[in-house]
Design a protein around this motif. Sequence first.
Motif, PDB file in Angstrom:
ATOM      1  N   THR A  86     -11.721  21.983   2.953  1.00 39.58           N
ATOM      2  CA  THR A  86     -11.706  20.550   2.724  1.00 39.58           C
ATOM      3  C   THR A  86     -12.854  20.124   1.828  1.00 39.58           C
ATOM      4  O   THR A  86     -12.698  19.297   0.924  1.00 39.58           O
ATOM      5  CB  THR A  86     -11.788  19.803   4.063  1.00 39.58           C
ATOM      6  N   THR A 122      -9.323  12.353  12.880  1.00 47.16           N
ATOM      7  CA  THR A 122     -10.574  12.878  13.422  1.00 47.16           C
ATOM      8  C   THR A 122     -11.792  12.109  12.949  1.00 47.16           C
ATOM      9  O   THR A 122     -12.873  12.256  13.514  1.00 47.16           O
ATOM     10  CB  THR A 122     -10.744  14.358  13.035  1.00 47.16           C
ATOM     11  N   ASP A 123     -11.654  11.302  11.915  1.00 48.96           N
ATOM     12  CA  ASP A 123     -12.761  10.515  11.378  1.00 48.96           C
ATOM     13  C   ASP A 123     -12.257   9.102  11.162  1.00 48.96           C
ATOM     14  O   ASP A 123     -11.633   8.796  10.149  1.00 48.96           O
ATOM     15  CB  ASP A 123     -13.258  11.138  10.068  1.00 48.96           C
ATOM     16  N   SER A 126     -13.671   7.214   7.951  1.00 41.26           N
ATOM     17  CA  SER A 126     -13.049   7.654   6.704  1.00 41.26           C
ATOM     18  C   SER A 126     -11.604   7.167   6.625  1.00 41.26           C
ATOM     19  O   SER A 126     -11.140   6.723   5.573  1.00 41.26           O
ATOM     20  CB  SER A 126     -13.101   9.183   6.603  1.00 41.26           C
ATOM     21  N   ASP A 363      -5.599  14.051   4.732  1.00 38.46           N
ATOM     22  CA  ASP A 363      -6.321  14.172   5.989  1.00 38.46           C
ATOM     23  C   ASP A 363      -7.236  12.973   6.152  1.00 38.46           C
ATOM     24  O   ASP A 363      -7.698  12.384   5.174  1.00 38.46           O
ATOM     25  CB  ASP A 363      -7.138  15.478   6.008  1.00 38.46           C
ATOM     26  N   SER A 364      -7.521  12.619   7.399  1.00 35.67           N
ATOM     27  CA  SER A 364      -8.375  11.456   7.633  1.00 35.67           C
ATOM     28  C   SER A 364      -9.793  11.668   7.131  1.00 35.67           C
ATOM     29  O   SER A 364     -10.534  10.698   6.936  1.00 35.67           O
ATOM     30  CB  SER A 364      -8.413  11.127   9.129  1.00 35.67           C
ATOM     31  N   THR A 365     -10.206  12.918   6.915  1.00 31.58           N
ATOM     32  CA  THR A 365     -11.551  13.196   6.415  1.00 31.58           C
ATOM     33  C   THR A 365     -11.610  13.264   4.896  1.00 31.58           C
ATOM     34  O   THR A 365     -12.686  13.451   4.327  1.00 31.58           O
ATOM     35  CB  THR A 365     -12.069  14.527   6.983  1.00 31.58           C
ATOM     36  N   SER A 367     -12.148  12.473   1.176  1.00 27.89           N
ATOM     37  CA  SER A 367     -13.004  11.484   0.526  1.00 27.89           C
ATOM     38  C   SER A 367     -12.153  10.462  -0.221  1.00 27.89           C
ATOM     39  O   SER A 367     -11.034  10.748  -0.640  1.00 27.89           O
ATOM     40  CB  SER A 367     -13.964  12.169  -0.457  1.00 27.89           C
TER      41      SER A 367
END
Length: 391
Positions: A86, A122-123, A126, A363-365, A367
């Motif tokens: 990631t 998970t974030d 973000s 993905d939630s992470t 950027s």
Amino acid sequence: MPQSQSSTSISMARARPAPRMRALPLTVGWSADRHGTGRPTDRPHGDHLRGDQLGGDLLHGDRRREEHRHGTHLDGGGRHRAAVDTEQQDARGEWLRFAPVQPLFRALAAQRLAVLAYHGVTDHRSFGAQLDRLQRLATPVSLGAVLQAVTERRPLPPRSVLVTFDDADRSVLTHALPALDARGIPATAFVISELIGTERPFWWHEADFLARHGGRARSLDCGHPSQLLRRLKAMPDPDRRRSLHELRVSADRRPPRQEQLTPADLLALRDGGVAIGNHTQGHPCLGRCDDDTVRAEITGAHEALTRWLGEPPIAFAYPDGGHDVRAETVLQELGYRLGFLSDHRLGPRLPSHPLQISRLQVDSTTSTRRFDTILSGLEPAYRRWRRQAVA
């Protein structure tokens, strides 16, 4: 939260200079329409990437991405390999955003449908930043709006984006729903029915844990845990299930429990503007299943969801994102109107194949800078070109 409904119920800086990059072999064709004006053509030129496709199919079958999606694996240095992957992808997104072709991709993407495929959140910070970007750069739409476009044969608005979640762990309820509701953004969650109301982990998490704690299976040379998921997915489904059983029996420890959504949670999601869709009973690789198993996996989940929600689901997401002809036949028989892939592409604003709608993996992470290049289609196109160049 505003949400479209249908007669069929829906279980429902300054920029620093970019590093030098090799030019993408992108050729966008132009042709004259009947009024003599130029317009982008859908015809590819040679072996170059199609400008209207804005994406590639490289994520399907990409082992590293599968590890990221379905459980992290420790590398030799003890770091999570998915986290390393990631970070590398986000670093690439930092400079892709300033690539000379990004404005072109962004303009072309305005005439496409972006369906974002998340898993867990998970974030939450973000994820919230990503939703803020959607509000500024796009037009979030509901599953009902997509269905209406298909039914009426009328394209969705420019820059339309549909947010979806596969597997639907509890973070969709605890993290995603509050963020979506605060911004009035609808979404769709695709559910693995046999996990609802249980504390069972996803089978790929369980298999990874068991293999790292002494689990063995006769037909499965576990080797390094990072290889386990790929090998299990390559097995015929009965062999996969038998191997999982053998891993459970032989492992030194039992995997930790994972609290899953309940039927009441599904109702709360639907009432909060998150439509509920079918993701099979147990998330097998349908391409490794026989005909009877394909039918049972879809119909079993369909019946359970109808019982819990009081109405039948009309949307389906293929496990692992790959289309299966037999599955589509069953979906048609059951009255499904929409089906979603995970091919890392943008699609047309009026889906030409409603049971084969493309989605972008995110993905939630991720950027925000890389998020922008995914939305524009540049990151998917670049990844596809890289794979072709290496091959």
